[in-house]
Design a protein around this motif. Structure first.
Motif, PDB file in Angstrom:
ATOM      1  N   THR A 191     103.793  72.000  -6.023  1.00 19.32           N
ATOM      2  CA  THR A 191     102.511  71.892  -6.733  1.00 19.32           C
ATOM      3  C   THR A 191     101.769  73.223  -6.743  1.00 19.32           C
ATOM      4  O   THR A 191     101.345  73.705  -7.795  1.00 19.32           O
ATOM      5  CB  THR A 191     101.596  70.844  -6.054  1.00 19.32           C
ATOM      6  OG1 THR A 191     102.330  69.653  -5.852  1.00 19.32           O
ATOM      7  CG2 THR A 191     100.381  70.550  -6.922  1.00 19.32           C
ATOM      8  N   ASP A 192     101.602  73.784  -5.562  1.00 15.75           N
ATOM      9  CA  ASP A 192     100.664  74.915  -5.430  1.00 15.75           C
ATOM     10  C   ASP A 192     101.328  76.273  -5.287  1.00 15.75           C
ATOM     11  O   ASP A 192     100.633  77.288  -5.277  1.00 15.75           O
ATOM     12  CB  ASP A 192      99.780  74.709  -4.184  1.00 15.75           C
ATOM     13  CG  ASP A 192      98.849  73.533  -4.354  1.00 15.75           C
ATOM     14  OD1 ASP A 192      98.608  73.157  -5.515  1.00 15.75           O
ATOM     15  OD2 ASP A 192      98.388  72.985  -3.341  1.00 15.75           O
TER      16      ASP A 192
ATOM     17  N   THR B 122      99.675  65.201  -9.820  1.00 18.26           N
ATOM     18  CA  THR B 122     100.486  66.301  -9.294  1.00 18.26           C
ATOM     19  C   THR B 122     101.407  65.761  -8.195  1.00 18.26           C
ATOM     20  O   THR B 122     101.149  64.686  -7.638  1.00 18.26           O
ATOM     21  CB  THR B 122      99.608  67.394  -8.677  1.00 18.26           C
ATOM     22  OG1 THR B 122      98.967  66.840  -7.526  1.00 18.26           O
ATOM     23  CG2 THR B 122      98.581  67.914  -9.650  1.00 18.26           C
TER      24      THR B 122
ATOM     25  N   SER C 153     107.896  66.873 -11.050  1.00 17.16           N
ATOM     26  CA  SER C 153     107.833  68.309 -11.329  1.00 17.16           C
ATOM     27  C   SER C 153     109.064  68.747 -12.119  1.00 17.16           C
ATOM     28  O   SER C 153     109.913  67.933 -12.475  1.00 17.16           O
ATOM     29  CB  SER C 153     107.775  69.086 -10.017  1.00 17.16           C
ATOM     30  OG  SER C 153     109.026  68.988  -9.369  1.00 17.16           O
TER      31      SER C 153
END
Lengths: 596, 118
Positions: free
Chosen positions: A148-149, B3, A267
């Motif tokens: 995610t980050d 997410t 993702s």
């Protein structure tokens, strides 16, 4: 009776410097004042990893963590928390890190209290076959955070910054390995977990997989994301059926939860894993031999370079790390490289798992920060040597390592200090040796193992270890010759320099280190035909002392009728007939038979 | 579209509620060591004793297996964890000791001090 309160004071270096010992003194005085001494136990623990919040005191039950304490806070803790039962919110700190989870359950027991668990953080506190248990302890959050980050480059940078080094033994910087693999263009790339644990007496990897398999799966998935690979392989020896079953189940469960497979957690990242079984050859722990074994070829090493990170499995770039290395990865991603760097020494960061065995009271699997001294491990965690015997040496690194005598007990251990002392970190075997063990015999034991496991590809290892073993054998049989020590040293150094892979390069270590540190014992064996530990059978004679009551038990058990004597009379051994089997020694109930 | 990080937090919440559904909030949680080393020391039989007790009506106990905690020479090990009390770690638990832990500790709340790993 069980104490009402169990208080743990962090005794790590940082907390010590900020006054932990004074706090302990004040605490004990306060407990006395309130008449609580009998109802409370106070123990010291190893570093709890919260150095920026020290000194730390833990109050159990309830696992209340008090941080940044001063002497003035102690009376309040005793009065409010211990007497009135009201924890003090003002001083309590909240922690939700991954590492040291086990401390809540085990921290108040001496053996566990001095440890810090990063890779074994969940072992012994969760059901390893339940993905729910793992998820409930922030499982797979590190993977989710990475995708995610973080960019793959950021993940590599984080691992590099952490200072993590390969836990398989050689201590190569993990981040560098990752960077090399990531820099290769094209697909496919492979990610491999080396679970081919082969050192005699080592069981770190088996326990890690059996106790917490998802950590390995998560670590490898993060590795795959970082270097751009979508295929992971766990190479594990077939002798570990339970570990195989558990990691297989972990992979299936992770797949069912969308944590492996196509588009992980929605993702763009896809990654899947499979298991390959090894047949139990020691050399297959060497990375190029391991890769050959996966490819279906004979498990033999090849010269490097090219390194696997450039040209590995099926000729493709391959990231290969040991079980323990992988288990560090989720912690580095979630708790951060900055935290990870606070643990350990200048050159070796984090913790190390050791299989503590041999002549020590508490044998077991331990994990301690790098920089812990051998004395702390053997005496604080291990509880010292049983039976009041004297410490003689500690063997680290298994068959590739060496034996360190007493003068190294206070050396803070990391990759470099152990190498400097003539041993190696290795994968983490640690065998404590007391005065009853013969150093020549121990060197022979390890060399027997490596000689047996030598794959035979290169001559120095194949022939050299064989010749060294022959010399060692004759020394232990009392047939040692002048000049044998020099021969062993010369051969050993040659094998170290000329062998193809790590197996041969490290095989002479047990012999060379015992010659370096216990040369006198070798000389006694060769010149005086004497084994001071009375282990080498050919150098020992059995004699019956005046303690003999004439019970006749030894006479009956002797297979060659070498013992003579009548009832209630001291018996005698005929040394010409005696084959030194030791049966009489074991049988005598009166300690009347002496090894001389 | 959530997410991955949001998804994993949701998964965690679901996992926690499933664990609670299995009785995690029982007064006592019992963990039996079931790694290769523990099994070799006899923990399968010990687990069976606890399982049987639960199936025969021992209530308010959450029974789980666990991996190896590392205390080799005292295996098999069993932990009894109770909210508000210090976690109790028993060593060298054979079937006889397991039966006594059930009778004395789990049913009557008595800690059997001489078997505790300290």
């Amino acid at each position: 009776m069980t104490a009402t309160y169990r208080i743990i004071v962090c005794d790590g270096t940082s907390c010590l410097n900020s006054g932990a010992r004074t706090l302990t003194t004040v605490l004990k005085a306060q407990l006395d004042k309130h008449g609580l001494t009998d109802k409370t136990t106070v123990s010291l623990s190893g570093c709890l990893g919260m150095c920026d919040k020290g000194p730390i005191v833990v109050v159990n039950p309830g696992y209340t963590l008090y941080g940044s304490l001063t002497e003035g806070d102690i009376p309040e803790i005793v009065e409010e928390h211990l007497v009135k039962g009201k924890p003090i919110a003002r001083l309590a700190i909240q922690e939700d890190h991954l590492y040291n989870r086990f401390f809540r359950v085990f921290g108040d027991a001496k053996f566990f209290g001095h440890q810090m668990r990063v890779t074994l953080r969940n072992c012994g506190i969760i059901d390893p076959e339940s993905i729910d248990d793992y998820l409930s302890l922030r499982g797979y959050e590190a993977l989710a955070k990475a995708v995610t980050d973080m960019t793959p480059q950021q993940v590599v940078a984080e691992v590099e910054k952490s200072g993590l080094r390969g836990r398989g033994g050689a201590g190569f910087p993990t981040g560098t390995k990752w960077k090399f693999t990531a820099a290769q263009v094209g697909t496919p790339k492979y990610v491999i977990c080396n679970a081919d644990e082969g050192d005699p007496g080592a069981f770190m990897d088996r326990s890690a997989i059996e106790g917490d398999p998802h950590t390995i799966v998560e670590g490898m998935a993060i590795g795959g994301y970082a270097v751009g690979s979508s295929k992971g392989i766990v190479y594990i020896r077939a002798e570990y059926p339970l570990a195989i079953r558990r990691i297989t189940k972990a992979i299936e469960d992770a797949r069912a939860h969308g944590l492996l497979g196509e588009n992980i957690l929605g993702s763009d990242f896809s990654f899947d894993m499979e298991i390959r079984l090894g047949a139990g050859a020691f050399v297959c722990g060497e990375e190029t031999a391991l890769i050959h074994s996966i490819e279906g070829a004979r498990g033999m090493p090849r010269p490097r370079p090219p390194y696997p990170s450039v040209q590995g499995l099926f000729g493709r770039p391959t990231l290969i790390n040991n079980v323990e290395t992988w288990a560090n990865v989720p912690v580095i991603v979630l708790d951060g490289a900055n935290w990870f760097r606070t643990v350990g020494t200048e050159t070796s960061k984090g913790t190390k798992v050791f299989a503590l065995a041999g002549k020590v009271v508490n044998t077991g699997l331990i994990e301690v920060p790098m920089g812990t001294t051998l004395r702390q491990i053997i005496y604080d965690v291990g509880g010292g040597i049983p039976g009041g015997k004297a410490f003689k040496a500690v063997q680290t690194g298994g068959p590739s390592g060496g034996c360190l005598p007493e003068q190294y007990l206070d050396t803070p251990i990391d990759y470099d200090s152990l190498a400097k002392a003539g041993s190696i970190m290795g994968s983490g075997g640690m065998i404590v040796i007391d005065e009853d063990s013969c150093m020549v015999d121990i060197a022979k034991f390890f060399l027997e193992f490596t000689q047996n496991e030598s794959c035979g590809k290169c001559t120095p290892c194949r022939e050299g270890t064989k010749r060294m073993l022959e010399i060692l054998t004759r020394i232990t049989e009392g047939k040692g010759q002048a000049g044998d020590i020099d021969k062993l040293e010369r051969l050993g150094k040659m094998i170290q320099k000329a062998s193809l892979c790590g197996l041969g390069q490290s095989a002479p270590n047990p012999v060379l280190s015992t010659i370096k540190n216990f040369r006198a014992e070798y000389e006694e064996h060769i010149h005086d035909k004497r084994c001071r530990a009375r282990v080498c059978e050919n150098l020992v004679t059995y004699e019956i002392t005046e303690k003999c009551v004439g019970c006749g038990a030894c006479r009956k058990v002797c297979p060659v009728t070498a013992i003579a004597g009548g009832p209630k009379k001291q018996h005698v051994i005929d040394q010409d007939k005696c084959i030194k089997c030791g049966q009489c020694f074991k049988t005598c109930k009166f300690e009347a038979i002496a090894k001389v | 579209m959530p997410t991955p990080l949001e998804l994993i937090k949701k998964k965690r919440a679901e996992a926690v509620s499933r664990i609670i559904g299995k009785g995690y909030l029982s007064t006592k949680r019992v963990y039996v060591g079931m790694a290769t080393c523990e099994i070799a020391a006899g923990s399968k039989d010990v687990m069976e004793v606890f399982r049987k007790a639960v199936s025969l009506g021992l209530t308010d106990v959450y029974l789980s297996q666990k991996g190896c905690a590392g205390r080799c020479n005292l295996e098999p090990t069993v932990e009894v964890i109770e909210a508000g009390k210090s976690p109790i770690k028993y060593g060298k638990v054979d079937t006889t000791r397991a039966q006594e832990i059930i009778e004395r500790h789990l049913k009557k709340g008595e800690v059997i001090q001489e078997w505790v790993i300290d």
